[in-house]
Scaffold this active site. Structure first.
Site, PDB file in Angstrom:
ATOM      1  CD  GLU A  23     -91.523 -43.739  20.529  1.00  0.00           C
ATOM      2  OE1 GLU A  23     -91.335 -44.773  21.179  1.00  0.00           O
ATOM      3  OE2 GLU A  23     -92.007 -42.693  21.020  1.00  0.00           O
ATOM      4  CB  CYS A  72     -99.629 -35.710  21.694  1.00  0.00           C
ATOM      5  SG  CYS A  72     -99.713 -36.328  20.000  1.00  0.00           S
ATOM      6  CG  HIS A 112     -91.653 -38.221  19.409  1.00  0.00           C
ATOM      7  ND1 HIS A 112     -92.985 -38.160  19.726  1.00  0.00           N
ATOM      8  CD2 HIS A 112     -91.263 -39.502  19.669  1.00  0.00           C
ATOM      9  CE1 HIS A 112     -93.391 -39.355  20.147  1.00  0.00           C
ATOM     10  NE2 HIS A 112     -92.362 -40.181  20.129  1.00  0.00           N
ATOM     11  CB  CYS A 117     -93.683 -33.422  16.522  1.00  0.00           C
ATOM     12  SG  CYS A 117     -93.544 -35.114  17.116  1.00  0.00           S
ATOM     13  CG  ASP A 127     -96.487 -38.017  22.810  1.00  0.00           C
ATOM     14  OD1 ASP A 127     -97.234 -37.605  21.898  1.00  0.00           O
ATOM     15  OD2 ASP A 127     -95.288 -38.321  22.596  1.00  0.00           O
ATOM     16  CB  SER A 128     -98.050 -41.221  20.102  1.00  0.00           C
ATOM     17  OG  SER A 128     -96.860 -40.504  19.827  1.00  0.00           O
TER      18      SER A 128
END
Ligand code: DGL
Length: 240
Positions: free
Chosen positions: A142, A70, A172, A170, A7-8
Site C-alpha cells: 500500500e 479479500c 494484495h 491474500c 477489500d481492505s
C-alpha cells in the site's frame, strides 16, 4: 448486473481486473477500505463491523451480488456475512479450495495475512499444505515502496522453497508477483485466487466501473491508476 466488490485496499483491484476480464459487460462498484487497512491484524469483531459497513454501502448502491475480494474477510467471516444479508455474497477462498482439491500439485504452499493463516481455512483441503503468514507485505504494497518487499522475503518464504505451487492467499500479493518469482527463480507456480473463479457466460449489458476508497491520498490514487482503468472514483466513509 451491478456487482459489488470489496477489500481492505488496492489488493482487491487484482480481483476486480480478473472479474472484468471474465465477465466484461457489467457494472462494478468497488470499495477499498484504505482507512482501516490492514485487515490481517484486525479482530473478528472488527472485521464483522468493517465488512458490514461496506456491504450496507454497496446495498445502498443497488448491487445485485457482492464478491469479497479479500482473503482475510473470506476466510474468517464469510458464513457470518452470507447468513446476515439477503443479497447473494461470494467469497474468494472457496473457489481456491476447490482448485487445490482438484489440482495435480502435491507440494503446495499458501501465503496470506496473519488472520487468514490463523483461520486454518486451508486445512479444509485434501492436500498437505505448508503455510506462512506475511504481515509486512500489505503495508509495504500500500505504501508503494515495493523494493522493501525483497528485504523480508527470506524471513517468510524460506520454508516454501521446495513447493511446486504457492497460493497467493491474500489478494494484495499478485501486485508483488515479480518479486516472488525472482525469489523462487521462476521455479514455483504462483496462483492468484481470482484465477480460480469460474468462467460463466452472462448476458451482455454495458460496462461501468466505480471505485470508492475510505482514504484516497496521492499514493493510493497513484497505485490505483497503475492497476486499473475506471469511470469514476471517490473518497467516502462507509460507516455513514
Ligand atoms: N487483500 C487482503 C486479503 O486478501 C489484505 C488484508 C489486509 O488488509 O491485511 O487478505
Amino acid at each position: 448486473m451491478r456487482i459489488g466488490v470489496f477489500d481492505s485496499g488496492i489488493g482487491g483491484l487484482t480481483v476486480l481486473k480478473t472479474l472484468i476480464n471474465k465477465y466484461p459487460c457489467h457494472e462494478y462498484i468497488y470499495c477499498g477500505d484504505t482507512k482501516n487497512i490492514p485487515y490481517g491484524e484486525k479482530s473478528i469483531d472488527e472485521l464483522k463491523q468493517l465488512s458490514s459497513d461496506i456491504i450496507n454501502f454497496l446495498i445502498n448502491k443497488n448491487v445485485n451480488i457482492i464478491i469479497i475480494a479479500c482473503g482475510t474477510v473470506s476466510s474468517n467471516i464469510y458464513t457470518y456475512l452470507k447468513n446476515k444479508y439477503n443479497v447473494p455474497i461470494y467469497d474468494i477462498i472457496s473457489p481456491t479450495i476447490n482448485y487445490i482439491n482438484n489440482c495435480n500439485y502435491t507440494n503446495i504452499g499458501v501465503i496470506g495475512t496473519k488472520r487468514t493463516i490463523e483461520s486454518k481455512v486451508f486445512s479444509n483441503t485434501n492436500k498437505n499444505i505448508k503455510e506462512a503468514s506475511c504481515p509486512k507485505f500489505v503495508p509495504i504494497i500500500e505504501s508503494n515502496d515495493i523494493s522493501k518487499i525483497d528485504d523480508c522475503l527470506d524471513e517468510y518464504l524460506n520454508n516454501l522453497k521446495d513447493c511446486d505451487l504457492i497460493v497467493l492467499g491474500c489478494t494484495h500479493y499478485p501486485l508483488i508477483k515479480n518479486n516472488l518469482n525472482k525469489y523462487f527463480n521462476d521455479k514455483v507456480k504462483l496462483l492468484n485466487m481470482a484465477d480460480c473463479l469460474p468462467k460463466v457466460d452472462l448476458v451482455e449489458t454495458h460496462k461501468n466501473i466505480e471505485l470508492y476508497f475510505s482514504k484516497l491520498d496521492y499514493i493510493t490514487k497513484n497505485n490505483i491508476d497503475k492497476i486499473i482503468k475506471y469511470n469514476y472514483i471517490e473518497e467516502i466513509q462507509f460507516n455513514k
